[in-house]
Design an enzyme around this catalytic site. Structure first.
Site, PDB file in Angstrom:
ATOM      1  N   GLU A 110      -4.695  -5.120   3.470  1.00 21.82           N
ATOM      2  CA  GLU A 110      -5.615  -4.006   3.222  1.00 21.82           C
ATOM      3  C   GLU A 110      -4.901  -2.686   2.931  1.00 21.82           C
ATOM      4  OE1 GLU A 110      -8.375  -3.752   6.451  1.00 21.82           O
ATOM      5  OE2 GLU A 110      -9.304  -5.678   6.005  1.00 21.82           O
ATOM      6  N   GLU A 123     -10.196 -12.604   5.875  1.00 25.44           N
ATOM      7  CA  GLU A 123     -10.739 -12.112   7.144  1.00 25.44           C
ATOM      8  C   GLU A 123     -12.251 -12.046   7.038  1.00 25.44           C
ATOM      9  OE1 GLU A 123      -9.363  -8.393   8.686  1.00 25.44           O
ATOM     10  OE2 GLU A 123      -7.232  -8.904   8.468  1.00 25.44           O
TER      11      GLU A 123
END
Length: 449
Positions: free
Chosen positions: A170, A360
């Protein structure tokens, strides 16, 4: 869309795993020669962590990795995603190697293999060595040299055993939250340096991919992006344009340079300063890398309205509370059942890569231990809804390789401390006692039944 799920619907080669991060679970922050990371320093700042807690112990994964990997196996998963703490293997970020740190990750990898769990290694999950932050961190172009040294060390040490790699976790989160708004480590708030931070992270993403591919024959090379569908609060032009800018920042900022498309400067003009001030000849080509796999990490959708109070974006999130949304997680994130499918479809429109994976997916809810059990029906329902969307995406012809649950263990949830619980396994952080929650039991039945 049918509601009943069967593992076989996802295909025999579909990957099922859980995801974790070093700083959130390992503990042992001053053990066996580990150096300080920016999160160690940030956690000591008054008010930085909402609960005033730290990760000195975390989940004590450093000492309990074998039994935790066994829990992953017990729930039917066959893949375990974990990150390497850069400062555990290179205490100063560069130079001297900490052999004890390398030995620890060798043990974790060997234990995964011994228990039939494929190790998926994330090279950078937010915990930059503090020694490098002291030299400018991601705002200093030298970070590309430092990162290249670190990645090379890792693939030479573990490439003969690990074939699945994610370069960054991320990047939009650790750059924006860490260097622009200061909510995460290192806690900087700088409008002037954020273009450099973004550019260096994007270059490192591609550099890391090339290093892995050079040193690990047959490696599956990926990286991961946080992603959220962005909707305008109204059809008014100013709200729609605000949503387009937010989408560029949240969803396009790092994938498009990797695909050779450059930065989304039309929606985000401030990114033009990258070319003017920070880029060097050849950088546009250097940004591009043909990843084998892109990890999508989705938790909530974003609804945006126009606002003159937010520079660059000229828009702001309209919280679920303001929209009177009642279905929210403990973090206050909206539970929007179709948003997983929406974001997968959005990313699948890119011309390459051809493979995607949910790297995720998870939700925090208030959990209580009652008679030795944790009945977390809301979390189970959340994953069922997400998997229904994944199943539909596969039925639409989108090549989705797998699903990683965030997360295996209730952990140190960054600036939120230990309060939010995302795990399939409940952890009492005073005693380190583990309990597989009902959601974990559901996965065990689904994956092994």
């Amino acid at each position: 869309m049918t509601t009943v799920l069967h593992r076989a619907e996802f295909g025999a080669d579909f990957i099922w795993g859980t995801a974790t991060a070093a700083f959130q679970i390992e503990g042992a922050t001053i053990t066996d020669g580990r150096g300080a990371s920016i999160w160690d320093t940030f956690s000591q700042k008054r008010g930085a962590i909402k609960t005033g807690e730290n990760a000195l112990m975390a989940c004590d994964f450093y000492h309990r990795y074998a039994t935790d990997i066994a829990l992953n196996k017990a729930m039917g998963f066959t893949a375990f995603r974990f990150s390497i703490s850069w400062s555990r293997v290179l205490p100063q970020g560069t130079g001297r190697v900490n052999e004890a740190g390398l030995a620890f990750y060798e043990r974790v990898i060997d234990e995964c293999i011994r228990q039939g769990q494929t190790p998926w290694v994330t090279l950078f999950h937010w915990d930059l060595p503090q020694a490098l932050e002291d030299r400018g961190g991601w705002a200093n172009r030298e970070v590309l040299v430092w990162f290249g040294e670190y990645v090379t060390l890792m693939v030479k040490a573990f490439g003969h055993k690990v074939t699945h790699w994610f370069v960054l976790n991320e990047p939009s989160a650790f750059t924006i939250l860490g260097y622009l708004v200061g909510m995460h480590a290192p806690g900087r708030r700088s409008f002037t340096s954020i273009p450099a931070v973004i550019h260096h992270a994007a270059l490192a993403q591609a550099d890391g991919g090339r290093i892995i591919r050079e040193h690990v024959p047959g490696a599956v090379v990926g990286t991961t992006f946080s992603c959220s569908p962005v909707d305008a609060i109204s059809p008014l032009k100013r709200d729609v344009q605000a949503a387009q800018r937010a989408n560029a920042l949240l969803n396009r900022l790092f994938i498009e340079p990797a695909l050779g498309l450059g930065y989304p400067t039309q929606e985000l003009p401030f990114l033009k300063s990258i070319e003017k001030r920070f880029a060097k000849p050849g950088d546009r080509e250097r940004l591009a890398f043909d990843f084998d796999l892109i990890g999508l990490q989705h938790y909530f959708r974003v609804v945006v309205e126009h606002s003159m109070l937010v520079p660059y974006l000229w828009g702001r999130d309209v919280s679920p509370n303001r929209r009177r949304v009642e279905a929210v997680t403990e973090m206050g994130w909206e539970i929007h059942p179709t948003s997983m499918l929406q974001i997968i479809r959005q990313f699948s429109l890119y011309d390459g890569p051809h493979r995607w994976i949910v790297a995720e997916s998870g939700a925090a809810f208030y959990d209580q231990v009652e008679q030795g059990q944790v009945i977390d029906t809301a979390r189970t329902a959340y994953h069922v809804q997400c998997l229904q969307q994944v199943r539909q995406a596969k039925a639409d012809g989108i090549d989705l390789a797998g699903y990683f649950v965030w997360t295996l263990l209730d952990n140190f949830e960054w600036a939120e401390g230990y309060r939010p619980r995302f795990g399939l396994v409940h952890v009492d952080h005073r005693t380190q006692h583990r309990i597989i929650k009902q959601s974990g039991q559901w996965f065990r039945h689904f994956l092994t039944g």
